[in-house]
Design a protein around this motif. Structure first.
Motif, PDB file in Angstrom:
ATOM      1  N   ARG A  96     -15.997  22.656 -40.756  1.00  0.00           N
ATOM      2  CA  ARG A  96     -17.317  22.126 -40.372  1.00  0.00           C
ATOM      3  C   ARG A  96     -18.163  21.824 -41.603  1.00  0.00           C
ATOM      4  N   ASN A  97     -18.176  22.733 -42.564  1.00  0.00           N
ATOM      5  CA  ASN A  97     -18.968  22.533 -43.779  1.00  0.00           C
ATOM      6  C   ASN A  97     -18.367  21.451 -44.680  1.00  0.00           C
ATOM      7  N   LYS A  98     -17.037  21.283 -44.636  1.00  0.00           N
ATOM      8  CA  LYS A  98     -16.414  20.186 -45.389  1.00  0.00           C
ATOM      9  C   LYS A  98     -16.850  18.851 -44.818  1.00  0.00           C
ATOM     10  N   ARG A  99     -16.896  18.748 -43.494  1.00  0.00           N
ATOM     11  CA  ARG A  99     -17.338  17.497 -42.873  1.00  0.00           C
ATOM     12  C   ARG A  99     -18.793  17.207 -43.199  1.00  0.00           C
ATOM     13  N   LEU A 100     -19.633  18.240 -43.215  1.00  0.00           N
ATOM     14  CA  LEU A 100     -21.029  18.037 -43.588  1.00  0.00           C
ATOM     15  C   LEU A 100     -21.145  17.550 -45.028  1.00  0.00           C
ATOM     16  N   ALA A 101     -20.320  18.095 -45.912  1.00  0.00           N
ATOM     17  CA  ALA A 101     -20.340  17.663 -47.311  1.00  0.00           C
ATOM     18  C   ALA A 101     -19.841  16.228 -47.439  1.00  0.00           C
ATOM     19  N   GLU A 102     -18.837  15.855 -46.637  1.00  0.00           N
ATOM     20  CA  GLU A 102     -18.317  14.487 -46.690  1.00  0.00           C
ATOM     21  C   GLU A 102     -19.306  13.480 -46.104  1.00  0.00           C
ATOM     22  N   MET A 103     -20.151  13.928 -45.183  1.00  0.00           N
ATOM     23  CA  MET A 103     -21.131  13.025 -44.583  1.00  0.00           C
ATOM     24  C   MET A 103     -22.250  12.668 -45.547  1.00  0.00           C
ATOM     25  N   ASP A 104     -22.504  13.498 -46.539  1.00  0.00           N
ATOM     26  CA  ASP A 104     -23.593  13.239 -47.484  1.00  0.00           C
ATOM     27  C   ASP A 104     -23.208  12.065 -48.379  1.00  0.00           C
ATOM     28  N   MET A 105     -23.663  10.858 -47.985  1.00  0.00           N
ATOM     29  CA  MET A 105     -23.274   9.630 -48.669  1.00  0.00           C
ATOM     30  C   MET A 105     -24.379   9.050 -49.536  1.00  0.00           C
ATOM     31  N   VAL A 106     -25.521   9.697 -49.629  1.00  0.00           N
ATOM     32  CA  VAL A 106     -26.666   9.110 -50.321  1.00  0.00           C
ATOM     33  C   VAL A 106     -26.345   8.844 -51.788  1.00  0.00           C
TER      34      VAL A 106
END
Length: 187
Positions: A96-106
Motif C-alpha cells: 500500500r505504501n509503495k503504491r502511494l509512493a509511486e503515485m507521487d508524480m509531482v
C-alpha cells in the motif's frame, strides 16, 4: 492568441495530468498514456480533487503546443536519482505504501517539463517562440519548484519566464494573462 498547457495535481494522491485544455475533465482521454500502471489510475476524475500545478503559456501555434505536450506528458523520472539508502527503505515498504509512493508524480512531471524545455532548446525546436521578446511563461502554484529544479542541476532556458499562479478556491485560475487562453463559451 496565446495557447497554454495545463498540469493538474491531485490533492489526495499527488498524481499529475497534463492537458492542453483548462478543464481537468477533458484530461480523461490522456489518463491511459500518462499513468501507465492500471492499478494507480483514478477510476473517476473528480474536479474538486484536482488543482492546477503549473501552466505553461505563450505558445505561438497549435503545433508548438502539441510538441511540448507530447514531450512533457510522458511519465518522467525524479529530479535526483535515489540513493542506496532510499532504495533499501523503499523495498521495506508495504504494498500500500509503495503504491502511494509511486503515485507521487509531482517531482517527476516537473522534471519532465524542465527536461523537455532543455531538449527543445538544444535541438532548436520550432516550438521555441521566435521574435523580439520570445517568452514562454510558467505560472506556478508553488514557486519553490523553480529552485528545486535548478538545485537538481537543470537550468531553465532563457526564453522561459516564471510567474505566480493565482488561484481562487484552490482550483480556479484568476490570472488575467491566462484569461485570454481560456475558451469563450457561446450561449
Amino acid at each position: 492568441m496565446s495557447r497554454a498547457l495545463y498540469f493538474f495535481r491531485n490533492i489526495r494522491t499527488k498524481q499529475v495530468l497534463a492537458c492542453p485544455s483548462s478543464s481537468v475533465m477533458s484530461a480523461t482521454s490522456f489518463i491511459n498514456t500518462q499513468i501507465t500502471n492500471p492499478a494507480l489510475r483514478p477510476t473517476v476524475i473528480r474536479p474538486d480533487h484536482w488543482t492546477p500545478l503549473v501552466v505553461a503559456s505563450g505558445f505561438e501555434s497549435e503545433q508548438a503546443q502539441a510538441d511540448v505536450f507530447t514531450l512533457a506528458a510522458q511519465p518522467g523520472h525524479p529530479l535526483t536519482p535515489k540513493t542506496a539508502q532510499e532504495k533499501r527503505e523503499y523495498t521495506l515498504l508495504t504494498l500500500r505504501n509503495k503504491r502511494l509512493a509511486e503515485m507521487d508524480m509531482v517531482e517527476r512531471q516537473i522534471a519532465q517539463l524542465a527536461r523537455s524545455f532543455v531538449y527543445m532548446d538544444s535541438v532548436g525546436s520550432k516550438a521555441i517562440p521566435q521574435g523580439e521578446s520570445p517568452k514562454i511563461t510558467l505560472f506556478w502554484e508553488d514557486s519553490d519548484w523553480i529552485q528545486k529544479v535548478e538545485s537538481a542541476g537543470l537550468k531553465w532556458p532563457q526564453w522561459v519566464e516564471h510567474d505566480k499562479l493565482d488561484l481562487k478556491r484552490g482550483n480556479m485560475i484568476t490570472n488575467k494573462e491566462l484569461r485570454k487562453t481560456l475558451p469563450v463559451r457561446k450561449a
